[in-house]
Design a protein around this motif. Structure first.
Motif, PDB file in Angstrom:
ATOM      1  N   THR A   1       0.801  -1.224   0.000  1.00 47.98           N
ATOM      2  CA  THR A   1       0.000   0.000   0.000  1.00 47.98           C
ATOM      3  C   THR A   1       0.837   1.280   0.000  1.00 47.98           C
ATOM      4  O   THR A   1       0.318   2.348  -0.346  1.00 47.98           O
ATOM      5  CB  THR A   1      -0.936   0.030   1.223  1.00 47.98           C
ATOM      6  N   GLN A   2       2.120   1.189   0.379  1.00 46.59           N
ATOM      7  CA  GLN A   2       2.928   2.393   0.514  1.00 46.59           C
ATOM      8  C   GLN A   2       4.057   2.513  -0.506  1.00 46.59           C
ATOM      9  O   GLN A   2       4.529   3.623  -0.770  1.00 46.59           O
ATOM     10  CB  GLN A   2       3.548   2.446   1.930  1.00 46.59           C
ATOM     11  N   ILE A   3       4.488   1.387  -1.079  1.00 49.34           N
ATOM     12  CA  ILE A   3       5.676   1.407  -1.927  1.00 49.34           C
ATOM     13  C   ILE A   3       5.481   2.254  -3.172  1.00 49.34           C
ATOM     14  O   ILE A   3       6.435   2.862  -3.683  1.00 49.34           O
ATOM     15  CB  ILE A   3       6.079  -0.044  -2.333  1.00 49.34           C
ATOM     16  N   ASP A   4       4.248   2.338  -3.687  1.00 45.43           N
ATOM     17  CA  ASP A   4       4.020   3.114  -4.905  1.00 45.43           C
ATOM     18  C   ASP A   4       4.372   4.585  -4.705  1.00 45.43           C
ATOM     19  O   ASP A   4       5.080   5.189  -5.522  1.00 45.43           O
ATOM     20  CB  ASP A   4       2.578   2.953  -5.400  1.00 45.43           C
ATOM     21  N   ARG A   5       3.915   5.178  -3.583  1.00 44.12           N
ATOM     22  CA  ARG A   5       4.190   6.588  -3.331  1.00 44.12           C
ATOM     23  C   ARG A   5       5.666   6.836  -3.061  1.00 44.12           C
ATOM     24  O   ARG A   5       6.233   7.843  -3.517  1.00 44.12           O
ATOM     25  CB  ARG A   5       3.341   7.081  -2.157  1.00 44.12           C
ATOM     26  N   LEU A   6       6.311   5.914  -2.362  1.00 43.32           N
ATOM     27  CA  LEU A   6       7.743   6.060  -2.101  1.00 43.32           C
ATOM     28  C   LEU A   6       8.547   6.009  -3.403  1.00 43.32           C
ATOM     29  O   LEU A   6       9.505   6.777  -3.585  1.00 43.32           O
ATOM     30  CB  LEU A   6       8.214   4.960  -1.146  1.00 43.32           C
ATOM     31  N   MET A   7       8.145   5.143  -4.316  1.00 45.91           N
ATOM     32  CA  MET A   7       8.877   5.010  -5.579  1.00 45.91           C
ATOM     33  C   MET A   7       8.570   6.170  -6.527  1.00 45.91           C
ATOM     34  O   MET A   7       9.416   6.553  -7.338  1.00 45.91           O
ATOM     35  CB  MET A   7       8.552   3.669  -6.229  1.00 45.91           C
ATOM     36  N   ILE A   8       7.385   6.750  -6.419  1.00 47.99           N
ATOM     37  CA  ILE A   8       7.087   7.956  -7.203  1.00 47.99           C
ATOM     38  C   ILE A   8       7.990   9.100  -6.760  1.00 47.99           C
ATOM     39  O   ILE A   8       8.535   9.838  -7.593  1.00 47.99           O
ATOM     40  CB  ILE A   8       5.598   8.347  -7.052  1.00 47.99           C
ATOM     41  N   VAL A   9       8.152   9.243  -5.438  1.00 45.33           N
ATOM     42  CA  VAL A   9       9.056  10.271  -4.911  1.00 45.33           C
ATOM     43  C   VAL A   9      10.475  10.032  -5.405  1.00 45.33           C
ATOM     44  O   VAL A   9      11.167  10.961  -5.837  1.00 45.33           O
ATOM     45  CB  VAL A   9       9.017  10.288  -3.369  1.00 45.33           C
ATOM     46  N   LYS A  10      10.911   8.772  -5.377  1.00 46.04           N
ATOM     47  CA  LYS A  10      12.278   8.433  -5.757  1.00 46.04           C
ATOM     48  C   LYS A  10      12.539   8.691  -7.236  1.00 46.04           C
ATOM     49  O   LYS A  10      13.568   9.283  -7.610  1.00 46.04           O
ATOM     50  CB  LYS A  10      12.557   6.964  -5.435  1.00 46.04           C
ATOM     51  N   PHE A  11      11.617   8.277  -8.095  1.00 40.98           N
ATOM     52  CA  PHE A  11      11.861   8.340  -9.537  1.00 40.98           C
ATOM     53  C   PHE A  11      11.389   9.633 -10.192  1.00 40.98           C
ATOM     54  O   PHE A  11      11.915  10.024 -11.238  1.00 40.98           O
ATOM     55  CB  PHE A  11      11.185   7.157 -10.229  1.00 40.98           C
TER      56      PHE A  11
END
Length: 255
Positions: free
Chosen positions: A12-22
């Protein structure tokens, strides 16, 4: 259930973290804005299941499979209708809740809402796995799906931006529901739900949801289609809808 809970956090959280990263924080904010609206579908389905599951367990113990199939069919139908409504009116709701700068978030409403619909399907199946205390199966499905979600996000977010995160979420919950379709059948050693109807209804809802997304630029056409859709359903399924509300109300009062 700790591995399951940790994997759900990742899912549920990895998508937002990876959007921030990429991509960046602003895109993550847009995604979160669209997500917070579309996830209303999940909040409602969880409330329905909270009322439904105690009845499900008692009815399952009595081996009254016909009643379970009938009630689950009604719930699935209602949640499919709710999903279409959430997707159709999404742009106008986002406009009311935010500003024009946030309107781009409308393109993630459909996949996230459809993902929430399949999360309901997965929760319905896994409730019987939980009844049989097969928590390892539940954890396995969640861990595998979290890994798939990470791989898909890693691959597609840098290419298609934050829109990709919505569709990877949709795909992963579809796969998780499919996993538990087979898992719960093996554990229960019988067909408890009307699986053919569930999958026909959710797949059709997915197709209609994507079609409604393509109609976002056409305000009047979109709402004409929605009103015709609702009129036909209410005209033909009025009794079933009223019975469903009575059933849910009865279960909440009992609980």
């Amino acid at each position: 259930m700790i591995p399951h809970s940790l994997a759900m956090i990742v899912l549920t959280q990895i998508d937002r973290l990876m959007i921030v990263k990429f991509i960046g924080n602003s895109e993550a904010g847009l995604y979160s804005f669209g997500f917070s609206y579309a996830v209303l579908m999940l909040i409602f389905s969880n409330a329905v299941l909270q009322a439904y599951n105690p009845w499900l367990y008692l009815t399952y113990e009595k081996n009254d499979i016909l009643s379970i199939k009938k009630s689950n069919k009604s719930i699935t139908s209602f949640l499919c209708i709710l999903t279409i409504i959430i997707i159709t009116i999404g742009p106008e709701v986002l406009f009311i809740l935010g500003t024009s700068e946030f309107m781009d978030a409308k393109w993630v409403i459909a996949p996230i809402a459809l993902g929430a619909l399949f999360q309901y399907v997965y929760n319905a199946y896994s409730s019987l796995e939980l009844y049989h205390k097969k928590t390892k199966i539940i954890a396995l499905g969640t861990i595998l799906t979290a890994l798939v979600n990470f791989g898909l996000n890693y691959t597609f977010i840098p290419i298609y931006g934050y829109y990709a995160a919505g569709y990877t979420t949709f795909i992963c919950y579809l796969l998780l529901a499919f996993f538990h379709l087979h898992a719960h059948r093996k554990i229960c050693n019988k067909t408890v739900f009307n699986d053919v109807f569930i999958w026909k209804a959710t797949i059709l809802t997915s197709i209609l949801g994507i079609i409604m997304t393509t109609l976002y630029p056409y305000f009047y056409l979109r709402y004409v289609i929605l009103f015709i859709f609702l009129f036909v359903l209410i005209s033909t399924k009025k009794i079933e809808i009223l019975n469903l509300f009575k059933f849910i109300k009865k279960q909440y009062v009992r609980n």
